[in-house]
Design a protein around this motif. Structure first.
Motif, PDB file in Angstrom:
ATOM      1  N   TYR A  29       0.833  -1.189   0.000  1.00 49.37           N
ATOM      2  CA  TYR A  29       0.000   0.000   0.000  1.00 49.37           C
ATOM      3  C   TYR A  29       0.866   1.235   0.000  1.00 49.37           C
ATOM      4  O   TYR A  29       1.723   1.415   0.867  1.00 49.37           O
ATOM      5  N   PRO A  31       0.239   5.488  -0.571  1.00 45.37           N
ATOM      6  CA  PRO A  31      -0.799   6.480  -0.872  1.00 45.37           C
ATOM      7  C   PRO A  31      -0.595   7.145  -2.225  1.00 45.37           C
ATOM      8  O   PRO A  31      -1.527   7.694  -2.799  1.00 45.37           O
ATOM      9  N   ALA A  32       0.621   7.094  -2.730  1.00 41.89           N
ATOM     10  CA  ALA A  32       0.905   7.869  -3.933  1.00 41.89           C
ATOM     11  C   ALA A  32       0.365   7.203  -5.189  1.00 41.89           C
ATOM     12  O   ALA A  32       0.084   7.865  -6.173  1.00 41.89           O
ATOM     13  N   GLU A  33       0.261   5.896  -5.183  1.00 39.33           N
ATOM     14  CA  GLU A  33      -0.192   5.253  -6.409  1.00 39.33           C
ATOM     15  C   GLU A  33      -0.941   3.976  -6.075  1.00 39.33           C
ATOM     16  O   GLU A  33      -0.799   3.425  -4.999  1.00 39.33           O
ATOM     17  N   ARG A  34      -1.712   3.545  -7.029  1.00 40.01           N
ATOM     18  CA  ARG A  34      -2.499   2.339  -6.814  1.00 40.01           C
ATOM     19  C   ARG A  34      -1.791   1.175  -7.473  1.00 40.01           C
ATOM     20  O   ARG A  34      -1.260   1.295  -8.568  1.00 40.01           O
ATOM     21  N   GLU A 480       0.183   9.812 -15.932  1.00 36.37           N
ATOM     22  CA  GLU A 480       0.122  10.442 -14.618  1.00 36.37           C
ATOM     23  C   GLU A 480       1.305  10.172 -13.701  1.00 36.37           C
ATOM     24  O   GLU A 480       1.506  10.870 -12.738  1.00 36.37           O
TER      25      GLU A 480
ATOM     26  N   LEU B 215       3.621  12.026   2.721  1.00 37.57           N
ATOM     27  CA  LEU B 215       2.710  10.935   2.369  1.00 37.57           C
ATOM     28  C   LEU B 215       2.362  10.067   3.566  1.00 37.57           C
ATOM     29  O   LEU B 215       1.322   9.423   3.598  1.00 37.57           O
ATOM     30  N   THR B 218      -1.061  10.472   5.079  1.00 34.88           N
ATOM     31  CA  THR B 218      -2.179   9.762   4.457  1.00 34.88           C
ATOM     32  C   THR B 218      -2.250   8.335   4.981  1.00 34.88           C
ATOM     33  O   THR B 218      -3.323   7.841   5.329  1.00 34.88           O
ATOM     34  N   PRO B 436      -1.982  12.874  -1.893  1.00 33.88           N
ATOM     35  CA  PRO B 436      -1.430  12.116  -3.021  1.00 33.88           C
ATOM     36  C   PRO B 436      -2.485  11.681  -4.032  1.00 33.88           C
ATOM     37  O   PRO B 436      -2.166  11.394  -5.175  1.00 33.88           O
ATOM     38  N   ARG B 437      -3.722  11.600  -3.590  1.00 31.21           N
ATOM     39  CA  ARG B 437      -4.735  11.132  -4.537  1.00 31.21           C
ATOM     40  C   ARG B 437      -5.489  12.286  -5.199  1.00 31.21           C
ATOM     41  O   ARG B 437      -6.492  12.075  -5.871  1.00 31.21           O
ATOM     42  N   PRO B 439      -4.654  14.192  -7.848  1.00 32.15           N
ATOM     43  CA  PRO B 439      -4.802  14.117  -9.315  1.00 32.15           C
ATOM     44  C   PRO B 439      -5.904  13.154  -9.721  1.00 32.15           C
ATOM     45  O   PRO B 439      -6.690  13.444 -10.623  1.00 32.15           O
TER      46      PRO B 439
END
Lengths: 498, 447
Positions: A29, A31-34, A480, B215, B218, B436-437, B439
């Motif tokens: 996990y 937070p910056a990316e999935r 992105e 980050l 979060t 961070p989410r 965008p």
């Protein structure tokens, strides 16, 4: 641990078929990316190959074993249902205060199991949860089969099974009607509607995939069968447009059904004046419990299935982790309901109500109550730890516990309140007989047999939807995010693409 | 998703700026109007007279005369306690006060739930409006202050019968271990500590992330959210029992906490829609919060309209069907005369049917004016619902207890609420700048 497990013959790769596909951890996990939902290097072709392979290749040994075993368990139904119909419900353990025994327990249990499918396919669709795409097909199939198992029990519980059609309000020359004020009749409508809509929803979602199978068919039987089932689907722009519109509409119509069915089932109990049954939280509490047990059954089925059919890159650890989170949430909702029932039974100051709950926890059925609490409330708490949520063995065991616990929940509700009702002189202890147990186990046979057949003959994964998820991931990644972070995460899959 | 061009946040007007003065001014006007109106109109109607009540002559400071004002309204529950009642049937100004306080408390509860559920699901659509929810939830401080007067023993007496139950009331005697003044105070303190703690902690972390872009914040907020939700669920449940259900200490319903929860989440989303529409009308966040986000807020309003109706139906239907006296007493008071019966229909039609049909369409949710109308209507209905929970035992439901203070008090409280909101919003960005989410949220589409 892993070394030892590999020595067990049943888990060895050659028996399990495509088992060489590796477990890729996409649950980390940040937070910056999935993380991607579909791991490995999969594209439209590999997805089609893998999913269609399940029903095109020769059956694996594991599948054959599973099917035969399920079929023989189903045989129990073939023995005990005629036995019951011939001799009457006296072969069951039901007695005077406990008029509802295993039959209603099993009915509610199976209706509950049948809740995850439509929740996943309809509600998660409305919430735009992409992860549903890998699991919805199997979950919906499971729903259909579970509701079929559920439907068995009222049918045989009527005693004279040849009059089971009297459950429906059919016009007749005797002017005899079922009681429209009875929640049991509402059940007929609620479960009937749910079954019909779930079946339609399942089938409609499957049409594009059936067409894919048809197009790959290499003999005329397959071509004919899947051709008929796919109803002339060509995948034209116009067809997709109509399909997606109607899918959305059906999802919206199916959503209230997810809530209504088990609410109506809860009315069977809650509209009565029986202590322990009559409490206002029953409808949402039953719905939460149904979703809880339904998700547990999905995990029970998918953990072995993804292994057996080599689908670890499509049903990934992250899918399983999400399901475990849902199990943990709904487990706590059920725990919340248990707690509120207890508190209000005391707070309300109604003596019978208080007795009913004390009797549940400390009376002659205390063993069943504490099995229920430990399985439903305590065992999912292990999912607070991520290690447990992402461990195949732990989640499998917990899912079994939850299935057991939810069966016992219905047992506790049904039996404890009836066995010790308002007339102490009539109190009795309920003991199931052989026919009860036989039919209960036989229903599992029916369920697993149907599921095994589904695995072999219908596309196990909603291919067209999973391809959409891959396409989305491909679209959004390069624009992105800086290139290195996106690729580095999904890359480490040396033995991917089996 | 993700096909849209991302909006450059730096081109967006995202601080409250001059609007804060405007909002505080407007709030102050409302508050003053409410105060003056309450004093003036309340005085005219005799709301402050301690010995003669506007509608009924009765004792004020202590428990009312049990033989009076309940008349033939068949709301005695159970058998063995004769005329003992679990509720206070004499009007006092604290009744409308409690209605309005619960009304705004519900909005705050919905706000903290919004923040928690956003983090626990790692949602992205709601990132653009999360700061607004955080700011609304900080009004728990104001709510705590507004609740303090109610908790004074004199006022408690006028609202809650269980403080001084009728002699021989065996039902209240059973639950004395729970329903007693000291424990009540302790519980209220715990609820507000939980709520204020949660809302300030989340707001603080969120605002600090604007500065440092860390980050880890979060992650930390997400990690704490499941526990936060458990605390929230327990506190809202027991708060509903304590503040609203124990108004009739004889009555009970296991679903009551869920009932308050449904209304809370509904009214918060309505309130959120109004804040966004107001901000955008003043040139704030005009592109960051798009039609897509409005549609999602509208969907939540729609969903919780249905959810509220589902819970209300479950509660009513099960009690109606089983028809057990101690359970139906509460509803009997609310439906056996024209007045409260109509109020019940008002809720069925006004709180469920009309919004259900009105807000179903996508176009209604995406258009600001129609969404605003729906939101205002839903907030009024939340107030009507609270009124329905608090008022019907007054004079045994024989007379409509409506006075002008029923209107002036909520106006005054709303004024204070808006001032509190302005103080929370000002000095920080209106949007969680470095989330961070962000965008992902800006590019959100209902695809």
């Amino acid at each position: 641990m892993k070394h030892l497990l590999e020595k067990i013959p049943f888990i060895r790769p050659e028996i399990l078929g495509n088992a060489q596909s590796q477990e890729i951890d996409n649950t980390s996990y940040s937070p910056a990316e999935r993380q991607p939902w579909i791991t490995g290097e999969n594209d439209n072709t590999t997805i089609t190959d893998k999913v269609c392979g399940i029903l095109e290749d020769k059956p694996t040994f594991g599948w054959v074993m599973f099917f035969l075993l399920s079929l023989s368990v189903l045989g129990l139904l073939g023995v005990f249902v005629p036995f019951l119909i011939f001799w009457g419900v006296g072969v069951w353990g039901v007695n005077n205060p406990v008029g509802w025994g295993y039959a209603i327990v099993n009915f509610v249990f199976w209706v509950g199991i049948g809740h995850a499918g439509t929740l996943i396919s309809a509600i998660l669709f409305l919430f735009r949860q992409k992860w549903r795409t890998s699991i919805n097909r199997a979950a919906e199939a499971m729903t259909i089969f579970a509701v079929m198992c559920a439907g068995l029990f009222p049918g045989i519980h009527v005693g004279r099974a040849w009059f089971a059609y009297w459950m429906f309000p059919l016009p007749n020359q005797m002017e005899l009607w079922p009681n429209f004020r009875s929640p049991l009749l509402w059940d007929v409508f609620a479960v009937g509607t749910y079954f019909t809509v779930s079946l339609l929803f399942w089938y409609m979602g499957m049409v594009p995939d059936l067409a894919t199978v048809r197009d790959r068919a290499n003999n005329w039987i397959r071509r004919l069968a899947y051709g008929a089932l796919s109803m002339g689907w060509t995948g034209s722009n116009r067809q997709w447009h109509v399909y997606e519109r109607s899918y959305l509409l059906l999802a919206s119509l199916a959503t209230p059904l997810v809530l209504s069915v088990h609410s109506v089932v809860s009315f069977d109990f809650a509209v009565s004046q029986v202590a322990g049954w009559h409490t206002t939280i029953f409808p949402p509490y039953f719905v939460a419990g149904a979703i809880f047990s339904g998700f547990a059954m999905v995990v029970t089925l998918l953990v072995p299935a993804r292994q057996l059919f080599g689908l670890k890159e499509i049903i990934t650890l992250r899918h399983l982790e999400n399901m475990n989170k849902v199990i943990m949430l709904t487990g706590m909702l059920v725990g919340y309901a248990y707690a509120q029932e207890f508190f209000i039974a005391w707070y309300g100051g109604v003596k019978v109500e208080k007795f009913a709950f004390m009797n549940r926890a400390f009376g002659q059925y205390a063993w069943a109550y504490w099995i229920m609490v430990s399985c439903n409330v305590i065992s999912p708490q292990i999912f607070w730890f991520k290690k447990a949520r992402t461990n195949i063995w732990i989640m499998f065991v917990v899912s079994i516990f939850v299935n057991i616990g939810m069966w016992f929940e219905r047992f506790v509700i049904t039996v404890t309140s009836l066995a010790n009702d308002y007339t102490p002189a009539a109190w009795d202890y309920y003991t199931p007989k052989l026919a009860d147990v036989g039919i209960m186990i036989g229903a599992f046979g029916l369920f697993f047999t149907l599921f095994a057949l589904f695995c072999r003959f219908l596309p196990f994964i909603a291919m067209s939807e999973v391809k959409g998820v891959i396409a989305d991931a491909a679209h959004s990644t390069p624009s992105e995010k800086p290139a290195e972070s996106g690729d580095a995460e999904s890359a480490p899959s040396p033995a991917a693409g089996s | 998703m993700g096909h849209k061009q991302t909006i450059d946040l730096s081109t967006e007007n995202r601080s409250l700026g001059g609007l804060s003065g405007q909002l505080i001014g407007f709030g102050a006007v409302l508050a003053v109007l409410g105060l003056i109106g309450t004093l003036l109109l309340g005085n005219l109607e005799g709301a402050f007279e301690s010995h003669s009540e506007p509608h009924a002559a009765g004792g004020a400071a202590h428990s009312s005369d049990p033989t009076h004002s309940n008349g033939h309204s068949a709301d005695h529950s159970g058998g063995d306690h004769g005329m003992a009642h679990g509720y206070v049937s004499t009007w006092s100004i604290w009744h409308p006060y409690l209605v309005s306080a619960s009304w705004l408390l519900a909005i705050c509860l919905g706000a903290i739930f919004f923040v928690l559920i956003h983090h626990v699901t790692m949602a992205s659509w709601s990132t653009v409006v999360r700061r607004l929810a955080e700011a609304v939830s900080r009004n728990f401080v104001l709510m705590g202050l507004l609740f303090i007067p109610i908790l004074m023993p004199g006022q408690m007496d006028k609202l809650y019968k269980w403080i001084h139950p009728d002699p021989g009331d065996s039902i209240i005697a059973v639950k004395e271990a729970y329903l007693n003044y000291d424990f009540f105070l302790i519980r209220m303190a715990i609820y507000f500590l939980i709520w204020i703690g949660l809302s300030f902690w989340y707001h603080k972390n969120s605002v600090q992330q604007d500065a440092d872009g860390d980050l880890k914040r979060t992650t930390r907020m997400a990690h704490f959210s499941p526990l936060g939700l458990i605390l929230f669920a327990m506190s809202i449940t027991f708060a509903a029992y304590d503040i609203l259900m124990s108004l009739d200490a004889h009555w009970f319903s296991t679903i009551f906490g869920v009932y308050l929860f449904g209304g809370s989440v509904l009214s918060f989303h309505a309130f959120l829609a109004l804040i966004v529409i107001w901000l955008q009308a003043n040139g704030r966040l005009t592109r960051a919060v798009s039609d897509e986000h409005m549609q999602d807020i509208g969907k939540m309003m729609f969903a919780f309209t249905v959810f509220w109706a589902y819970i209300a139906f479950s509660q009513y239907m099960l009690y109606w069907y089983a028809n057990i006296p101690e359970e139906t007493a509460w509803f009997l008071r609310r439906q056996e005369n024209m007045l409260w019966g109509s109020w019940g229909w008002l809720l069925i039609i006004g709180r469920f049917l009309i919004p259900f049909l009105f807000i179903m369409s996508k176009h209604v949710k995406r258009s600001r004016p129609t969404l605003a109308v729906a939101a205002i209507w839903m907030l009024i209905m939340q107030w009507a619902d609270m009124y329905y929970l608090v008022m019907p035992q007054i004079n045994g439901g024989e007379e409509f207890p409506f006075t002008m203070v029923d209107i002036t008090i909520p106006i005054g409280f709303l004024g204070l609420f808006l001032i509190g909101l302005a103080l929370s919003l000002r000095g920080h960005s209106l949007i969680a700048e470095k989330d961070p989410r962000m965008p992902e949220s800006l590019a959100f589409e209902n695809a």
